[in-house]
Design an enzyme around this catalytic site. Structure first.
Site, PDB file in Angstrom:
ATOM      1  N   ASP A 152     -12.730   2.765  -1.693  1.00  0.00           N
ATOM      2  CA  ASP A 152     -11.914   3.129  -0.539  1.00  0.00           C
ATOM      3  C   ASP A 152     -12.531   4.337   0.134  1.00  0.00           C
ATOM      4  O   ASP A 152     -12.644   5.391  -0.477  1.00  0.00           O
ATOM      5  CB  ASP A 152     -10.502   3.450  -1.025  1.00  0.00           C
ATOM      6  N   HIS A 153     -12.907   4.195   1.349  1.00  0.00           N
ATOM      7  CA  HIS A 153     -13.516   5.263   2.148  1.00  0.00           C
ATOM      8  C   HIS A 153     -14.791   5.775   1.467  1.00  0.00           C
ATOM      9  O   HIS A 153     -15.047   5.482   0.310  1.00  0.00           O
ATOM     10  CB  HIS A 153     -12.565   6.443   2.382  1.00  0.00           C
ATOM     11  N   HIS A 204       0.862  -1.187   0.000  1.00  0.00           N
ATOM     12  CA  HIS A 204       0.000   0.000   0.000  1.00  0.00           C
ATOM     13  C   HIS A 204       0.896   1.235   0.000  1.00  0.00           C
ATOM     14  O   HIS A 204       1.820   1.324   0.798  1.00  0.00           O
ATOM     15  CB  HIS A 204      -0.877  -0.021   1.259  1.00  0.00           C
ATOM     16  N   CYS A 248      -3.675   2.416  -4.785  1.00  0.00           N
ATOM     17  CA  CYS A 248      -4.571   3.231  -3.962  1.00  0.00           C
ATOM     18  C   CYS A 248      -4.575   4.648  -4.528  1.00  0.00           C
ATOM     19  O   CYS A 248      -3.614   5.404  -4.343  1.00  0.00           O
ATOM     20  CB  CYS A 248      -4.116   3.225  -2.504  1.00  0.00           C
ATOM     21  N   HIS A 277      -7.602   0.159  -4.511  1.00  0.00           N
ATOM     22  CA  HIS A 277      -8.396   0.998  -3.600  1.00  0.00           C
ATOM     23  C   HIS A 277      -8.774   2.207  -4.435  1.00  0.00           C
ATOM     24  O   HIS A 277      -7.907   3.015  -4.745  1.00  0.00           O
ATOM     25  CB  HIS A 277      -7.544   1.527  -2.439  1.00  0.00           C
ATOM     26  N   TYR A 283     -15.029   4.369   6.853  1.00  0.00           N
ATOM     27  CA  TYR A 283     -15.582   3.069   6.454  1.00  0.00           C
ATOM     28  C   TYR A 283     -17.057   2.904   6.809  1.00  0.00           C
ATOM     29  O   TYR A 283     -17.469   1.895   7.341  1.00  0.00           O
ATOM     30  CB  TYR A 283     -14.729   1.943   7.060  1.00  0.00           C
TER      31      TYR A 283
HETATM   32  C1  DNO Z   1      -6.664   3.139   4.964  1.00  0.00           C
HETATM   33  C2  DNO Z   1      -6.049   1.920   4.507  1.00  0.00           C
HETATM   34  C3  DNO Z   1      -4.730   1.590   5.163  1.00  0.00           C
HETATM   35  C4  DNO Z   1      -4.242   0.258   4.660  1.00  0.00           C
HETATM   36  C5  DNO Z   1      -2.893  -0.145   5.192  1.00  0.00           C
HETATM   37  C6  DNO Z   1      -2.401  -1.374   4.506  1.00  0.00           C
HETATM   38  O1  DNO Z   1      -7.802   3.366   4.692  1.00  0.00           O
HETATM   39  O2  DNO Z   1      -5.959   1.945   3.133  1.00  0.00           O
HETATM   40  O3  DNO Z   1      -4.889   1.575   6.537  1.00  0.00           O
HETATM   41  O4  DNO Z   1      -5.136  -0.736   5.065  1.00  0.00           O
HETATM   42  O5  DNO Z   1      -1.983   0.873   5.014  1.00  0.00           O
HETATM   43  O6  DNO Z   1      -1.397  -1.934   5.276  1.00  0.00           O
END
Ligand code: DNO
Length: 388
Positions: A346-347, A233, A271, A298, A363
């Site tokens: 993501d979010h 990530h 991401c 993500h 989340y």
């Molecule tokens: C946040 C996430 C991070 C992710 C970690 C992976 O929303 O994308 O906390 O899970 O960095 O290790």
């Protein structure tokens, strides 16, 4: 695109049934009771996988198997932790879970300074403000030598800001950074945080890079034997924080990792929001260049409102990230592979429908439900166009 969704297990306010009803096929989860460095037992992995299967989905991606801080520092029992990590990978593979998301950010996982930045429609989102982070570092945490990590303008702005902030706003920033976010293993007190930062005193960027590549090359034989794919990530935000080194913030960093770690099982969580935290990053170009190494996605969007200040946007499709261009790259790569890639929304915004329950910051159900629906609509339209 395989529709993914991060689920926090029994502690999650959102049920597997709700997740399935969002159109999800692939659940993204972890053994939350296990500490970094521990071996994940097969029985526990199986039990969680069975729960997800019984709900009509598959647990196909782990987020995260955290890398113990001692591995990042080459301190203490780090060799044992590497062996344990290998065993966890074997155990996951035995349960047919073959994509592992993790990060290599020292001390803190992702960082935000405001967990409830209010948008014009009254919903709220996560926000990162570099001046607030600098103010916290300089005037609340009072990290030794912090001043030399900021230019004069940032220091001045941070000072002016901190002086005028009411105590409640100061607390909001302190809590957002030290306690707020899922992913961080333990809530930190300022003293504990300073101690952990100090442990990186002698670890510069090159050393941390060497530790990352060494770790990956050490586990590569297991990846190749089991088919597990490691999806790092990116740093979030993609800039150095609190004097800590950063090694995965942009295309140059990714290129370097790919050169040092030639196995394609060593790859990336694309991401968009983390990479998009820097205006210099082009998320579509990054996808295109490293497509065979993209093992997980993500997808979200953000808006930059001032230098070093960005928040999550009102839609997963609108903002700094060219989501249309990105999904086109995703579909091209899926075609080449002949299989889908798991992407999770993501979010998402914190909407009225979630006010009655407490979800992890970023989340919520509603915000991600909308985000996933937008992404699925985009995929549907673009697939149609590509076929025609
Ligand atoms: C946040 C996430 C991070 C992710 C970690 C992976 O929303 O994308 O906390 O899970 O960095 O290790």
């Amino acid at each position: 695109m395989k529709s993914g969704w991060r689920w926090y297990g029994a502690k999650d306010a959102i049920s597997l049934r709700e997740i399935r009803q969002a159109g999800v096929t692939d659940v993204v989860a972890a053994l939350y009771g296990r500490r970094p460095g521990e071996v994940w037992p097969v029985e526990e992995i199986q039990a969680l996988a069975r729960q997800v299967k019984d709900a009509g989905m598959a647990w196909s991606v782990v987020e995260s198997v955290p890398v113990h801080e001692d591995i990042k520092k080459h301190a203490g029992d780090w060799r044992t932790y590497v062996e344990n990590y290998k065993q966890t990978l074997r155990n996951l593979a035995a349960c047919d879970i073959k994509t592992v998301c993790y990060n290599f950010m020292p001390v803190l996982d992702w960082t935000r300074s405001n967990l409830a930045y209010v948008l014009p429609d009254g919903s709220d989102v996560l926000c990162y403000n570099h001046v607030e982070v600098a103010a916290f570092d300089l005037f609340s945490l009072k990290r030794p030598n912090a001043a030399r990590d900021y230019d004069e303008e940032t220091r001045d702005r941070a000072k002016t800001l901190w002086e005028k902030l009411p105590p409640s706003e100061r607390t909001r920033i302190e809590k957002s950074i030290l306690l707020g976010l899922p992913g961080t293993v333990d809530d930190l007190t300022p003293a504990e945080f300073l101690k952990q930062l100090d442990a990186y005193r002698d670890i510069g960027e090159e050393t941390l890079r060497a530790h990352l590549y060494g770790f990956l090359n050490e586990i590569t034989p297991i990846l190749e034997e089991t088919g597990v794919k490691m999806a790092i990530h990116p740093d979030d935000p993609p800039r150095p924080l609190f004097g800590l080194p950063r090694v995965l913030s942009n295309a140059t960093d990714i290129r370097r990792m790919c050169r040092e770690c030639p196995s394609t099982n060593v790859g990336l969580t694309l991401c968009t929001g983390s990479l998009g935290g820097s205006l210099d990053n082009d998320e579509v170009a990054i996808f295109r260049e490293f497509a065979p190494r993209v093992h997980f996605g993500h997808f979200r969007n953000i808006r930059h409102i001032a230098p070093g200040v960005f928040h999550e946007s009102e839609s997963h499709l609108l903002g700094k990230v060219d989501m249309i261009g990105l999904v086109k790259e995703l579909l091209k790569e899926e075609r080449r592979r002949g299989e889908g890639i798991v992407v999770r929304p993501d979010h998402g915004r914190h909407l009225e429908i979630d006010r009655a329950r407490t979800c992890y910051s970023g989340y919520d159900y509603g915000g991600r439900l909308v985000g996933l629906a937008e992404l699925r609509g985009l995929v549907f339209g673009l697939e149609h166009e590509m076929q025609g």
